[in-house]
Design a protein around this motif. Sequence first.
Motif, short mmCIF file in Angstrom:
data_model
loop_
_atom_site.label_atom_id
_atom_site.label_comp_id
_atom_site.label_asym_id
_atom_site.label_seq_id
_atom_site.Cartn_x
_atom_site.Cartn_y
_atom_site.Cartn_z
N GLU A 86 -19.66 21.99 46.40
CA GLU A 86 -18.91 23.25 46.38
C GLU A 86 -19.67 24.32 45.59
OE1 GLU A 86 -15.24 23.63 43.97
OE2 GLU A 86 -14.31 24.03 45.90
N PHE A 87 -20.23 23.93 44.45
CA PHE A 87 -21.02 24.88 43.65
C PHE A 87 -22.25 25.35 44.42
CE2 PHE A 87 -24.75 25.49 40.99
CZ PHE A 87 -24.37 26.64 40.31
N ASN A 88 -23.02 24.42 44.99
CA ASN A 88 -24.24 24.79 45.70
C ASN A 88 -23.97 25.71 46.87
OD1 ASN A 88 -26.24 23.56 44.16
ND2 ASN A 88 -25.99 21.61 45.19
N LEU A 89 -22.96 25.38 47.69
CA LEU A 89 -22.67 26.22 48.85
C LEU A 89 -22.19 27.60 48.43
CD1 LEU A 89 -21.01 23.66 51.27
CD2 LEU A 89 -23.30 24.62 51.38
N THR A 90 -21.35 27.67 47.39
CA THR A 90 -20.90 28.97 46.89
C THR A 90 -22.08 29.78 46.35
OG1 THR A 90 -18.77 28.00 46.29
CG2 THR A 90 -19.31 30.10 45.28
N ALA A 91 -22.97 29.12 45.62
CA ALA A 91 -24.14 29.81 45.07
C ALA A 91 -25.05 30.33 46.17
CB ALA A 91 -24.90 28.87 44.14
N TYR A 92 -25.28 29.51 47.20
CA TYR A 92 -26.15 29.93 48.31
C TYR A 92 -25.54 31.12 49.06
CZ TYR A 92 -28.62 25.49 47.63
OH TYR A 92 -29.32 24.45 47.10
N LEU A 93 -24.25 31.04 49.35
CA LEU A 93 -23.60 32.12 50.10
C LEU A 93 -23.55 33.41 49.28
CD1 LEU A 93 -20.73 30.11 51.79
CD2 LEU A 93 -22.77 31.05 52.89
N LEU A 94 -23.27 33.32 47.98
CA LEU A 94 -23.24 34.50 47.13
C LEU A 94 -24.63 35.12 47.01
CD1 LEU A 94 -21.28 36.17 45.39
CD2 LEU A 94 -22.01 34.81 43.44
N MET A 95 -25.65 34.29 46.94
CA MET A 95 -27.01 34.79 46.86
C MET A 95 -27.39 35.52 48.15
SD MET A 95 -29.74 35.25 45.18
CE MET A 95 -29.85 34.15 43.81
N MET A 96 -26.99 34.98 49.31
CA MET A 96 -27.31 35.64 50.58
C MET A 96 -26.51 36.93 50.75
SD MET A 96 -27.85 32.66 53.42
CE MET A 96 -26.33 31.77 53.14
N GLU A 97 -25.24 36.90 50.33
CA GLU A 97 -24.37 38.06 50.56
C GLU A 97 -24.64 39.20 49.58
OE1 GLU A 97 -19.63 39.11 50.33
OE2 GLU A 97 -20.23 37.07 50.80
N LYS A 98 -24.72 38.88 48.28
CA LYS A 98 -24.82 39.94 47.28
C LYS A 98 -26.11 39.92 46.47
CE LYS A 98 -19.84 40.29 46.68
NZ LYS A 98 -18.73 40.25 45.74
N GLY A 99 -26.89 38.86 46.61
CA GLY A 99 -28.11 38.75 45.84
C GLY A 99 -27.87 38.41 44.38
N GLU A 100 -26.69 37.86 44.07
CA GLU A 100 -26.32 37.53 42.69
C GLU A 100 -26.37 36.02 42.47
OE1 GLU A 100 -22.40 39.00 42.06
OE2 GLU A 100 -22.96 41.08 42.41
N LEU A 101 -26.67 35.64 41.24
CA LEU A 101 -26.63 34.23 40.87
C LEU A 101 -25.20 33.83 40.57
CD1 LEU A 101 -29.64 33.41 38.56
CD2 LEU A 101 -28.84 32.09 40.48
N HIS A 102 -24.84 32.65 40.97
CA HIS A 102 -23.51 32.11 40.71
C HIS A 102 -23.62 31.05 39.62
CE1 HIS A 102 -19.49 30.61 41.38
NE2 HIS A 102 -19.95 29.41 41.64
#
Length: 118
Positions: A86-102
Amino acid sequence: RDWRESGVAFEYRFTSHLISNRTMGAYVPGKKKDTRDSCLVRGFWGDIVQSPYFAFGVETDITPENKELFKVVNTQQRYTAWVVTEFNLTAYLLMMEKGELHHYVDSEDSKKKEELLK
């Protein structure tokens, strides 16, 4: 294993499954072992598809989560592969969408949550 009858192949910690997952269950013609009479046999007749836990739940590249998510407490992993996935997928999607680290915030650790929200 009883997953053929219950339909639950991957169990989470501290959960009880009260209702069977019958989405892939079916009846097929068969024969009774003792009398060889024809009957319908209920079961799961497919194959278990590999869940995303194997692909995304075994490691993470993000620091400091790579140490926190794999912490061992009392000879047991503190977090399951489901949490890491859950953490990895959220981090990957947030990085692609907003360019931010989760960064991971444990739901029990409300102090960290409050600090991040400020």
